[in-house]
Design a protein around this motif. Structure first.
Motif, PDB file in Angstrom:
ATOM      1  N   ASN A 221       0.811  -1.218   0.000  1.00 51.57           N
ATOM      2  CA  ASN A 221       0.000   0.000   0.000  1.00 51.57           C
ATOM      3  C   ASN A 221       0.845   1.270   0.000  1.00 51.57           C
ATOM      4  O   ASN A 221       0.299   2.365  -0.128  1.00 51.57           O
TER       5      ASN A 221
ATOM      6  N   ARG B 278      -7.679  -0.698  -4.322  1.00 52.59           N
ATOM      7  CA  ARG B 278      -7.471   0.095  -5.544  1.00 52.59           C
ATOM      8  C   ARG B 278      -7.402   1.587  -5.214  1.00 52.59           C
ATOM      9  O   ARG B 278      -6.598   2.330  -5.799  1.00 52.59           O
TER      10      ARG B 278
ATOM     11  N   GLN C 289     -10.830  -5.372  -2.292  1.00 50.20           N
ATOM     12  CA  GLN C 289     -10.188  -4.960  -3.528  1.00 50.20           C
ATOM     13  C   GLN C 289     -10.532  -3.527  -3.926  1.00 50.20           C
ATOM     14  O   GLN C 289      -9.690  -2.806  -4.480  1.00 50.20           O
ATOM     15  N   GLN C 290     -11.734  -3.091  -3.649  1.00 49.74           N
ATOM     16  CA  GLN C 290     -12.115  -1.718  -3.987  1.00 49.74           C
ATOM     17  C   GLN C 290     -11.302  -0.713  -3.189  1.00 49.74           C
ATOM     18  O   GLN C 290     -10.792   0.277  -3.737  1.00 49.74           O
TER      19      GLN C 290
ATOM     20  N   ARG D 153      -3.899   2.120  -3.653  1.00 49.27           N
ATOM     21  CA  ARG D 153      -2.732   1.871  -4.500  1.00 49.27           C
ATOM     22  C   ARG D 153      -2.855   2.487  -5.886  1.00 49.27           C
ATOM     23  O   ARG D 153      -1.869   2.573  -6.620  1.00 49.27           O
ATOM     24  N   ARG D 154      -4.069   2.855  -6.289  1.00 48.29           N
ATOM     25  CA  ARG D 154      -4.378   3.404  -7.611  1.00 48.29           C
ATOM     26  C   ARG D 154      -4.328   2.348  -8.706  1.00 48.29           C
ATOM     27  O   ARG D 154      -4.831   2.550  -9.792  1.00 48.29           O
ATOM     28  N   THR D 155      -3.722   1.215  -8.467  1.00 53.28           N
ATOM     29  CA  THR D 155      -3.690   0.112  -9.414  1.00 53.28           C
ATOM     30  C   THR D 155      -3.507  -1.182  -8.643  1.00 53.28           C
ATOM     31  O   THR D 155      -2.881  -1.192  -7.590  1.00 53.28           O
ATOM     32  N   LEU D 156      -4.084  -2.281  -9.160  1.00 57.58           N
ATOM     33  CA  LEU D 156      -3.906  -3.578  -8.531  1.00 57.58           C
ATOM     34  C   LEU D 156      -2.936  -4.448  -9.310  1.00 57.58           C
ATOM     35  O   LEU D 156      -2.758  -5.627  -9.005  1.00 57.58           O
ATOM     36  N   ASP D 157      -2.314  -3.870 -10.346  1.00 52.52           N
ATOM     37  CA  ASP D 157      -1.266  -4.608 -11.055  1.00 52.52           C
ATOM     38  C   ASP D 157      -0.112  -4.849 -10.094  1.00 52.52           C
ATOM     39  O   ASP D 157       0.349  -3.929  -9.413  1.00 52.52           O
TER      40      ASP D 157
END
Length: 336
Positions: free
Chosen positions: A81, A118, A114-115, A121-125
């Motif tokens: 995070n 995101r 997960q929401q 982190r701005r991305t879950l990649d």
């Protein structure tokens, strides 16, 4: 000798406030110090209605002001995070304020759904190797070895005690490879505990900070003067776990409910039996017996007690009973 530590989820009580939860956290840390606990940890969770420790480093600073000697820290910081430099600065600051007292446990879960992850982190990649690299980058900032080309200020030269956390084999393997102490989340995810313990001990490589494996295991305690009283107190945590596992949403910690488990179906009771497999519920003798059996079976170097009880004074008493049980194992005098 097995040390004993405390994990405080900084619970927000049903109908209560964040401020009340933070005030109780400081009082509980003082209680932990007075009853011989080695360390007091809070954990990073986000978007959880019943947990007030999202800004983890700020909560640690808050309890640090209230205490004098006990180790305080994060169990843990969910490193994906955050940028490692930010954590180096935060815990470098804490180390400057409370030298020799700061712990930094590191995990790779989001501490949220997960929401929310995101949004953080701005991305879950993600790259499976990102967490080990981030841990080593963080170590580099504290060591001030020039490997990153950046000096963390605060952070450079700070010496928080770093731990790897986990509820699977990944954390056990990483802690072993880096020669770091390892804390397993058996207080809510006990399924892989035995395999993780064996993996950590078998693969451990000595490091400059640790010559041999050092294992901490999470353990729930619901202790009171009688078994019946303890079983009632435990129903607050049971309601919380059922809500999380059946709806995916956390709730504010509710008051205890007499006969709560009798109102549940087979599936909900099975969930509780699984999640709370590493627990002691009862009066002082029952709790002491169950703790001793758990330590004997696992050989844990430390236990991290969790006691999610609605009434604050009853919660403090639960932790005190657990401390008495641990001291009795080494014939130390009990706390008054």
């Amino acid at each position: 000798m097995t040390d004993y530590a405390m994990l405080d989820l900084v619970p927000v009580l049903q109908g209560g406030t964040i401020r009340d939860a933070l005030d109780r956290a400081a009082d509980l840390a003082v209680h932990a110090e007075a009853t011989g606990y080695t360390r007091y940890w809070v954990a990073e969770h986000h978007g959880m209605a019943g947990i007030a420790s999202a800004a983890t480093s700020l909560v640690i600073g808050h309890v640090g002001q209230a205490t004098r000697t006990i180790r305080i820290g994060a169990g843990g910081i969910m490193l994906p995070n955050h940028a490692p430099l930010v954590i180096a600065e935060q815990f470098g600051t804490l180390d400057a304020l409370y030298p020799g007292r700061i712990d930094l446990g590191l995990g790779r879960a989001p501490g949220s759904d997960q929401q929310v992850a995101r949004a953080l982190r701005r991305t879950l990649d993600s790259d499976p190797q990102a967490f080990p690299r981030d841990v080593m980058e963080l170590q580099s900032y504290f060591a001030d070895d020039g490997e990153t080309g950046i000096q963390a200020i605060p952070g450079a030269g700070a010496k928080p005690e770093m731990w790897i956390l986990g509820s699977s084999l990944f954390g056990a393997q990483l802690a072993a490879a880096l020669g770091l102490p390892y804390a397993f989340a058996s207080h809510f995810a006990p399924a892989m505990m035995d395999e993780a313990i064996e993996t950590y001990r078998r693969n451990f490589r000595p490091s400059p900070v640790l010559e041999k494996p050092h294992l901490m295991l999470g353990y729930n305690v619901f202790a009171a003067e009688t078994d019946e009283d303890a079983e009632l107190l435990a129903t607050s945590a049971q309601q919380m776990f059922v809500a999380i596992r059946t709806t995916g949403k956390g709730i504010q910690l509710p008051p205890p409910v007499p006969g709560y488990r009798d109102t549940l179906g087979r599936q909900e009771n099975a969930v509780l039996d699984s999640v709370l497999a590493c627990s002691a519920t009862g009066g002082p003798e029952t709790v002491a017996r169950d703790i001793a059996a758990f330590v004997e079976r696992t050989g844990a170097d430390e236990l991290m007690f969790v006691s999610s009880i609605h009434d604050h004074e009853a919660r403090k008493r639960s932790f005190a009973i657990a401390a008495d049980a641990m001291r009795a194992r080494t014939s130390e005098p009990a706390a008054q």
